[in-house]
Design a protein around this motif. Structure first.
Motif, short mmCIF file in Angstrom:
data_model
loop_
_atom_site.label_atom_id
_atom_site.label_comp_id
_atom_site.label_asym_id
_atom_site.label_seq_id
_atom_site.Cartn_x
_atom_site.Cartn_y
_atom_site.Cartn_z
N ILE A 265 -0.40 7.64 23.74
CA ILE A 265 0.67 7.41 22.76
C ILE A 265 1.62 6.36 23.29
O ILE A 265 1.99 6.37 24.46
CB ILE A 265 1.40 8.74 22.41
CG1 ILE A 265 2.42 8.53 21.30
CG2 ILE A 265 1.98 9.40 23.64
CD1 ILE A 265 2.95 9.82 20.68
N TYR B 31 5.06 10.05 15.21
CA TYR B 31 4.18 11.10 15.71
C TYR B 31 4.87 12.10 16.65
O TYR B 31 4.22 12.99 17.18
CB TYR B 31 2.94 10.49 16.37
CG TYR B 31 1.93 10.04 15.34
CD1 TYR B 31 1.26 10.97 14.56
CD2 TYR B 31 1.66 8.69 15.14
CE1 TYR B 31 0.34 10.57 13.59
CE2 TYR B 31 0.74 8.29 14.18
CZ TYR B 31 0.08 9.24 13.41
OH TYR B 31 -0.82 8.85 12.46
N ASN C 192 3.05 5.09 17.85
CA ASN C 192 4.18 5.96 17.50
C ASN C 192 5.36 5.16 16.96
O ASN C 192 6.42 5.08 17.59
CB ASN C 192 4.57 6.79 18.73
CG ASN C 192 5.44 7.96 18.38
OD1 ASN C 192 5.41 8.45 17.27
ND2 ASN C 192 6.23 8.41 19.34
N ASP D 32 4.65 3.15 21.59
CA ASP D 32 5.25 2.53 20.40
C ASP D 32 4.94 1.04 20.29
O ASP D 32 5.42 0.38 19.38
CB ASP D 32 6.76 2.79 20.34
CG ASP D 32 7.50 2.27 21.56
OD1 ASP D 32 6.88 1.69 22.47
OD2 ASP D 32 8.74 2.44 21.60
#
Length: 192
Positions: A165, A139, A134, A167
């Protein structure tokens, strides 16, 4: 999980953070001895991940349909290039070789590949982890749409639990390595 299929844009996007994330993912995967499975292009974020993997001694397998060679520029320095006849065969080969999936930022092609992997997980075709890197909240709108589908009764909370998910590549792959698919009793009821 030894082989990760990466879905990513054939463009680099407009923000330098996208390229930096692709490079970071490729470096981390090579350092941790993951094998990269991807579409075989040298362009965009796809090419950045592959280049970084190769630069750090990683194994990179590209799958490219013969008819796309003019539209996507094939990466000629891969560990292995598998030539196939169609996009369907490309995706089937990618799914066959992968132990998990990561989507970097991308467009329609990335979304289509991502949602196919998620749909197949939802209906039980596979139990492989699916992750979103992400970058810069790329997203977030997609996750809002998935939540909206749950809120409107078109999906269940188990659909959200199919998605890992993060980063950072490190956190994302760590969560994927410990992933267990939602139990059968939480899967989507097709009579709903």
């Amino acid at each position: 999980m030894k082989s990760i299929c990466v879905f990513a844009g054939s463009s680099a996007g407009i923000k330098t953070e996208y390229k930096e994330a692709a490079v970071s993912l490729g470096r981390y995967m090579a350092q941790k001895n993951y094998r990269l499975i991807y579409g075989g292009s040298r362009m965009g974020l796809m090419g950045e991940v592959a280049n970084e993997m190769l630069q750090h001694g990683g194994e990179v397998i590209g799958i490219m349909p013969r008819g796309l060679f003019s539209g996507e520029i094939v990466h000629t320095a891969l560990t292995e290039l598998i030539e196939v006849e169609s996009m369907h065969e490309r995706k089937a080969t990618m799914h066959e070789l992968a132990d998990g999936y990561i989507a970097l930022p991308g467009g329609f092609g990335t979304f289509e590949e991502l949602f196919e992997a998620l749909c197949w997980a939802q209906i039980g075709i596979h139990k492989k982890p699916v992750g979103l890197l992400n970058v810069n909240g790329y997203y977030n709108p997609l996750m809002q749409m998935v939540q909206h589908a749950v809120d409107e009764g078109f999906s269940t909370d188990s659909a959200i639990r199919l998605i890992n998910i993060s980063d950072t590549p490190e956190q994302l792959i760590s969560s994927m390595d410990t992933y267990t698919s939602p139990s059968e009793d939480q899967k989507w009821n097709t009579e709903h």
